[in-house]
Write a protein that holds these residues in place. Sequence first.
Motif, mmCIF file in Angstrom:
data_model
loop_
_atom_site.group_PDB
_atom_site.id
_atom_site.type_symbol
_atom_site.label_atom_id
_atom_site.label_comp_id
_atom_site.label_asym_id
_atom_site.label_seq_id
_atom_site.Cartn_x
_atom_site.Cartn_y
_atom_site.Cartn_z
ATOM 1 N N SER A 114 0.833 -1.207 0.000
ATOM 2 C CA SER A 114 0.000 0.000 0.000
ATOM 3 C C SER A 114 0.866 1.255 0.000
ATOM 4 C CB SER A 114 -0.926 0.002 1.222
ATOM 5 O OG SER A 114 -1.745 -1.138 1.249
ATOM 6 N N SER A 149 2.162 2.040 -3.497
ATOM 7 C CA SER A 149 1.171 2.715 -4.348
ATOM 8 C C SER A 149 1.059 4.197 -3.990
ATOM 9 C CB SER A 149 -0.193 2.030 -4.212
ATOM 10 O OG SER A 149 -0.135 0.693 -4.662
ATOM 11 N N SER A 169 0.538 -1.116 -9.666
ATOM 12 C CA SER A 169 0.796 -1.267 -8.233
ATOM 13 C C SER A 169 -0.485 -1.623 -7.482
ATOM 14 C CB SER A 169 1.407 0.016 -7.661
ATOM 15 O OG SER A 169 0.456 1.059 -7.592
ATOM 16 N N VAL A 170 -1.620 -1.113 -7.948
ATOM 17 C CA VAL A 170 -2.911 -1.464 -7.337
ATOM 18 C C VAL A 170 -3.202 -2.948 -7.570
ATOM 19 C CG1 VAL A 170 -5.402 -1.065 -7.401
ATOM 20 C CG2 VAL A 170 -3.822 0.871 -7.502
#
Length: 618
Positions: A441, A444, A596-597
């Motif tokens: 996380s 991102s 990245s998500v």
Amino acid sequence: MATEPTPLLAEDFDPEQQQQHEQDHLSLKRHKSRSSFIADTSTMLSGIMAEEVAEFNHLDRISTHRSLQTYGAVDSELNNDGNSDQPEDEDDDDDEPEYLVPKHQLYVILPCIFSLVFLAALDSTILSTLLTTVSSELNAIPYISWIASSYLLSCSIIQPLGKLSDIFGRKPMLLMCIFVFTIGCLQCSLATSALSFAIGRFLSGFAGGLNTLGTIILSDLIPLRKRGVFQGIANIFYAIGSAVGGACGGLIAEKFGWRAAFGVQCPIGIFVFLLIWYNLHLPQLEHQVVYQKASMKEKFKKIDITGIIALSAMLFLFVMLTSIDFATGNQFALVAVLFVIALYFFLKLELTNKDPIVPIGLLKDRSVLGSSLSNMFGSVYIFSLLYYYPVYQSTVLNLDAKEIGILLIPSIILCSLASVLSGLYMKWTGKYLMFAIVCTSLGSLGIVWLMIRTYPFDLKVIPAKFELIYLFMLPQSSYSVILTVTLLSLIASVPIESQSAVTSIQYAFRGIGSTAGASLSSFVFNYNLKNMLTSKLTEHRPNDFSDEKLEKLIHTAVHNADFIHSSKAPDWSVRYLVESYGISCWSTFLFSFAMSVLCLLTVFLIKEYKLHSTIKRK
């Protein structure tokens, strides 16, 4: 009702039987005090046997249940989420050796492994800082994807080395990779065209096998609980190699030309070859014995040649697919159809082959699948940034290769430290899943901040040099943590004999992600660059600037990034050239964020397994 036992006479026993009888009697007492599962008080030996059978059957059912869930990798009761409810002991078995080999031998092997990591990192980053320079000199800016992807394609194809090293041995495969890599570096230093340089980079891509085999060897020698720490140490050497490749590569290129930056790797390759040849002596593993006794002809029969050919064809078509402009509809459609056919045959071959080069059947396990996919999507986003963040620095900010390489060093150092700390965290806690989610996380969010600070539609939003140092830190450090964590989650979910196979799967997915990152981001970049240059230069050109001159200006700017800040570029066009390159680079950052998500989402597929403290996972 219980019956009276038959009297036992002294002559019915010899001393050994009497001793055994006494031991059985003591065992009965221990079992009765511990459990009342079956208690037959009317007999002595019969009660013992009944209780033992019941207990062993009960344990066997538990063991079978675990094996079905985790390929025999987990040695603790699991709850519905796959989490261990048992306390994580530092030492599972005090009698078992800490490592597969004695420590004095381990201290000889580790420098050999770390030298491989250094060499692979050196070559992987040396091009990232020189890519614009090399491509401009060879008039190959539109073919950046081919130059980058030729290396990554080779890295992907070579990943089945895990299976091949089981057959032929780890050391011979390492020496083969180093030899081909050194030839590739020599080819790059002598290249006179984009094609010849791409061929050299393809051969250099065999350095990707060094990382794979080094990782497999560490997994052979180190227990899971401590595996992350040693991987972190290896990543320090990777960071050193990356720093040398980035900074020193740019410095050498500035003083002696970019060809020298590739030529200097040849003596390094020779040195590492000799180091491995004389010092790397590995123990034979149990599942390698059958291959050791086979003849060379029998070993070659074990190779899944059709699988290797299908994998190579599929990856080559994938690179072509992501390198063709969508405007060329017929070519794109043809390559897309061929790619789907190659993918179908590859999957069919590997699923039906009894001894596949890439055992994709293991992907049925959600942890193997989640670890592999997160590696793939993570590699897509990091390689997109790795290649086009330096392009942004050189075109929009007008930095040279040496400056770009120096600015890259702090993020590389932090990246290696993040890997070591993640290894220590897993060693201390025995946990990794929530840690992986948090770090992914943050990666991102780091890309979001990078996009905010490099927003290209207003040239006033230009980051200062000190900002360029930390903007890349968070995404790259997050990726480093993901590599370490997913490696452990992967090998913890399979039995020991499958470690090398799943490591190859992970590196294959990582190679595919790297290739996709370079190819897809190149398509995004070139598509936007051509459109933005055409739009902006056509709109703002002077009245006396002819269509012929405009077409030539656009063609030159697309193919040579150095042209932007040269004296040959018309003064009125410089601003719009910079804006076009800035917007095109920013579009690749946006693409990286999307990947990245996806990386974060696939991490949620991973299950939490126990990290054992012994090699045999007892």
